[in-house]
Write an enzyme that holds these catalytic residues in place. Structure first.
Site, PDB file in Angstrom:
ATOM      1  N   PHE A  97       0.870  -1.183   0.000  1.00  0.00           N
ATOM      2  CA  PHE A  97       0.000   0.000   0.000  1.00  0.00           C
ATOM      3  C   PHE A  97       0.902   1.227   0.000  1.00  0.00           C
ATOM      4  O   PHE A  97       1.632   1.457   0.962  1.00  0.00           O
ATOM      5  CB  PHE A  97      -0.886  -0.019   1.249  1.00  0.00           C
ATOM      6  CG  PHE A  97      -1.983   1.007   1.264  1.00  0.00           C
ATOM      7  CD1 PHE A  97      -3.301   0.655   0.989  1.00  0.00           C
ATOM      8  CD2 PHE A  97      -1.718   2.337   1.575  1.00  0.00           C
ATOM      9  CE1 PHE A  97      -4.315   1.593   1.020  1.00  0.00           C
ATOM     10  CE2 PHE A  97      -2.720   3.284   1.611  1.00  0.00           C
ATOM     11  CZ  PHE A  97      -4.026   2.918   1.322  1.00  0.00           C
ATOM     12  N   ILE A  98       0.858   1.989  -1.074  1.00  0.00           N
ATOM     13  CA  ILE A  98       1.765   3.137  -1.211  1.00  0.00           C
ATOM     14  C   ILE A  98       1.002   4.376  -1.669  1.00  0.00           C
ATOM     15  O   ILE A  98       0.247   4.318  -2.645  1.00  0.00           O
ATOM     16  CB  ILE A  98       2.894   2.835  -2.218  1.00  0.00           C
ATOM     17  CG1 ILE A  98       3.884   1.825  -1.640  1.00  0.00           C
ATOM     18  CG2 ILE A  98       3.637   4.112  -2.611  1.00  0.00           C
ATOM     19  CD1 ILE A  98       5.011   1.451  -2.573  1.00  0.00           C
TER      20      ILE A  98
ATOM     21  N   GLN B 120       1.230  12.636   0.062  1.00  0.00           N
ATOM     22  CA  GLN B 120       0.950  12.296   1.452  1.00  0.00           C
ATOM     23  C   GLN B 120       0.509  13.534   2.231  1.00  0.00           C
ATOM     24  O   GLN B 120       0.774  14.664   1.847  1.00  0.00           O
ATOM     25  CB  GLN B 120       2.182  11.665   2.095  1.00  0.00           C
ATOM     26  CG  GLN B 120       2.495  10.289   1.516  1.00  0.00           C
ATOM     27  CD  GLN B 120       3.709   9.635   2.155  1.00  0.00           C
ATOM     28  OE1 GLN B 120       4.311  10.177   3.068  1.00  0.00           O
ATOM     29  NE2 GLN B 120       4.073   8.458   1.660  1.00  0.00           N
ATOM     30  N   GLY B 121      -0.182  13.281   3.334  1.00  0.00           N
ATOM     31  CA  GLY B 121      -0.660  14.373   4.178  1.00  0.00           C
ATOM     32  C   GLY B 121      -1.976  14.970   3.722  1.00  0.00           C
ATOM     33  O   GLY B 121      -2.455  15.948   4.310  1.00  0.00           O
ATOM     34  N   LEU B 122      -2.603  14.373   2.690  1.00  0.00           N
ATOM     35  CA  LEU B 122      -3.872  14.896   2.168  1.00  0.00           C
ATOM     36  C   LEU B 122      -5.065  14.016   2.541  1.00  0.00           C
ATOM     37  O   LEU B 122      -6.192  14.306   2.158  1.00  0.00           O
ATOM     38  CB  LEU B 122      -3.796  15.004   0.634  1.00  0.00           C
ATOM     39  CG  LEU B 122      -2.668  15.872   0.063  1.00  0.00           C
ATOM     40  CD1 LEU B 122      -2.647  15.784  -1.460  1.00  0.00           C
ATOM     41  CD2 LEU B 122      -2.847  17.325   0.504  1.00  0.00           C
TER      42      LEU B 122
ATOM     43  N   LEU C  48      -5.372  10.936   1.499  1.00  0.00           N
ATOM     44  CA  LEU C  48      -5.660  10.064   0.367  1.00  0.00           C
ATOM     45  C   LEU C  48      -5.540   8.582   0.733  1.00  0.00           C
ATOM     46  O   LEU C  48      -6.227   7.736   0.159  1.00  0.00           O
ATOM     47  CB  LEU C  48      -4.720  10.374  -0.797  1.00  0.00           C
ATOM     48  CG  LEU C  48      -4.885  11.760  -1.430  1.00  0.00           C
ATOM     49  CD1 LEU C  48      -3.828  11.981  -2.507  1.00  0.00           C
ATOM     50  CD2 LEU C  48      -6.276  11.924  -2.018  1.00  0.00           C
ATOM     51  N   GLY C  49      -4.663   8.281   1.692  1.00  0.00           N
ATOM     52  CA  GLY C  49      -4.514   6.886   2.112  1.00  0.00           C
ATOM     53  C   GLY C  49      -5.809   6.343   2.681  1.00  0.00           C
ATOM     54  O   GLY C  49      -6.231   5.230   2.351  1.00  0.00           O
ATOM     55  N   GLY C  50      -6.466   7.119   3.533  1.00  0.00           N
ATOM     56  CA  GLY C  50      -7.741   6.695   4.105  1.00  0.00           C
ATOM     57  C   GLY C  50      -8.809   6.549   3.039  1.00  0.00           C
ATOM     58  O   GLY C  50      -9.596   5.599   3.056  1.00  0.00           O
TER      59      GLY C  50
ATOM     60  N   GLU D 299      -1.408  -7.946   5.041  1.00  0.00           N
ATOM     61  CA  GLU D 299      -0.179  -8.720   5.218  1.00  0.00           C
ATOM     62  C   GLU D 299       0.910  -7.865   5.858  1.00  0.00           C
ATOM     63  O   GLU D 299       1.362  -6.884   5.277  1.00  0.00           O
ATOM     64  CB  GLU D 299       0.313  -9.240   3.869  1.00  0.00           C
ATOM     65  CG  GLU D 299       1.590 -10.061   3.958  1.00  0.00           C
ATOM     66  CD  GLU D 299       2.098 -10.507   2.599  1.00  0.00           C
ATOM     67  OE1 GLU D 299       3.134 -11.183   2.557  1.00  0.00           O
ATOM     68  OE2 GLU D 299       1.461 -10.175   1.593  1.00  0.00           O
TER      69      GLU D 299
END
Length: 391
Positions: A224-225, A231-233, A235-237, A259
């Site tokens: 997961f990248i 980053q910090g926006l 977007l990962g969530g 994993e």
């Protein structure tokens, strides 16, 4: 034969590969740069390159096609046949399409590819969203197509550079899925913002379903990248929630697991999953309602693995507090005891109780750390939090 000057002043000829490697993503004539977290999969455990003075390694990607450009510069090089060539080492992990040295050729090929570029995959239903005025969407890449395979070859080096103990997947294995998050504000030239690999683990569904040809899989997120420049926006969530909701709707997917997540991704997942469970469960969860039957049925609906669902319930009980501190403490300790029953039963009662209390206090502290930035709400899919940058 090694240069004797190198043995006298080896520090002058030794460079940190983490510092020497400079990564760029170019878009509309501008470039964003960032450093890798790791280079040991390429340059060895010491993460150093010996034999060069003033070594700089440029690894550039076009924001849309992700076509790589590699350049290696230095002021001096030792005349030693054992010296590692940085270009050769990196090319072992880069696709054949990588352009070396000739920046003009790279720009020419990038322009050519961009003009006819089409995302090599299908839009994930319901994956389009807007953040801070920019539009994003998630696409499932067709790894069986030449274009999809090539895109993955260009992306995969980021796994080595940003995920500890990361390794390349076998893209020929049809059980692997790759999803790419694109910024699609400019629909003609979308920008890669991140990607996820996941494996479809076959699960025996039982005799009746097997005889009917019904399939069941455990979807396991492997890599997961989010690119550092995105980053910090939050977007990962958003990416995690989109894929979780997508797989949750698929009847064949019975469980969604991770994993070997690092702490940062664990936190991101916990906060996303907490939002989901909090939104869908009754306003005040009662411990007395958490029977084995309720637990199994509800966990299956959310498609969480047992450990994750238990932790989520415990965090929500702690957050709500209406069940009383003692009842919550006993509820959590019961799970900890069952998990470590064999070890704990070998201890005398005072030691056993002390171990359980220590474990509970440590877990409670971590739960409160995870809960602190989360702003719970009953509608919407996003996680409002001050999450650290994920991997």
């Amino acid at each position: 034969m090694a240069n004797p000057l190198a043995s006298l002043q080896p520090e002058l000829w030794t460079a940190s590969s983490n510092d020497a490697l400079q990564i760029y993503v170019t878009e509309n004539g501008a470039a964003t740069s960032f450093k890798p977290n790791f280079t040991y999969p390429i340059f060895g455990d010491s993460e150093t390159v010996f034999g060069y003075k003033d070594l700089v390694i440029f690894l550039c990607f076009d924001h849309c096609t992700f076509l790589p450009f590699l350049n290696v510069k230095y002021s001096e090089k030792l005349d030693d046949e054992d010296i590692v060539d940085p270009k050769s080492k990196l090319m072992e992990f880069l696709p054949d399409s990588t352009v070396f040295k000739d920046e003009g050729l790279w720009l020419e090929k990038t322009e050519e590819e961009s003009q006819k570029f089409k995302i090599p995959g299908e839009l994930v239903e319901g994956s389009e969203f807007t953040k801070e005025g920019e539009d994003y969407a998630v696409y499932k890449i067709n790894l069986q197509s030449l274009e999809g395979e090539e895109l993955h070859k260009r992306l995969q080096i980021l796994v080595l550079l940003f995920i500890e103990a990361g390794s390349y997947i076998d893209s020929k294995d049809k059980l692997w899925d790759v999803h790419v998050l694109y910024k699609v504000t400019d629909r003609d030239t979308p920008s890669v913002a991140g990607f996820v690999t996941a494996y479809n683990y076959w699960k025996y569904p039982g005799c009746a379903k097997f005889d009917k040809g019904e399939e069941e899989v455990r979807m396991k997120i492997s890599q997961f990248i989010i690119l550092p420049n995105y980053q910090g926006l939050g977007l990962g969530g958003s990416l995690y929630n989109i894929l979780y909701n997508h797989w949750r709707k698929e009847d064949r997917v019975v469980e969604i697991v991770i994993e070997d997540p690092n702490e940062q991704f664990d936190d991101l997942r916990d906060r996303c999953d907490l939002q989901t469970v909090h939104r869908e469960l009754p306003g005040s969860l009662k411990i007395s309602d958490i029977t084995p039957e309720w637990y199994n049925k509800t966990r299956a609906q959310f498609k969480f693995e047992k450990r994750q669902f238990s932790r989520l319930l415990e965090m929500l009980l702690l957050h709500d507090g209406s069940n009383g501190k003692k009842n919550i403490r006993l509820f959590v300790k019961k799970r900890l005891y069952e998990k470590n029953k064999e070890t704990l039963e070998s201890l005398d009662q005072p030691t056993r109780l002390d171990k359980l209390q220590t474990a509970f206090e440590s877990l409670e502290q971590d739960y409160r750390r995870i809960l602190k930035p989360v702003k719970f709400k009953r509608s919407g899919d996003s996680v409002e939090s001050s999450n650290k940058k994920q991997k």
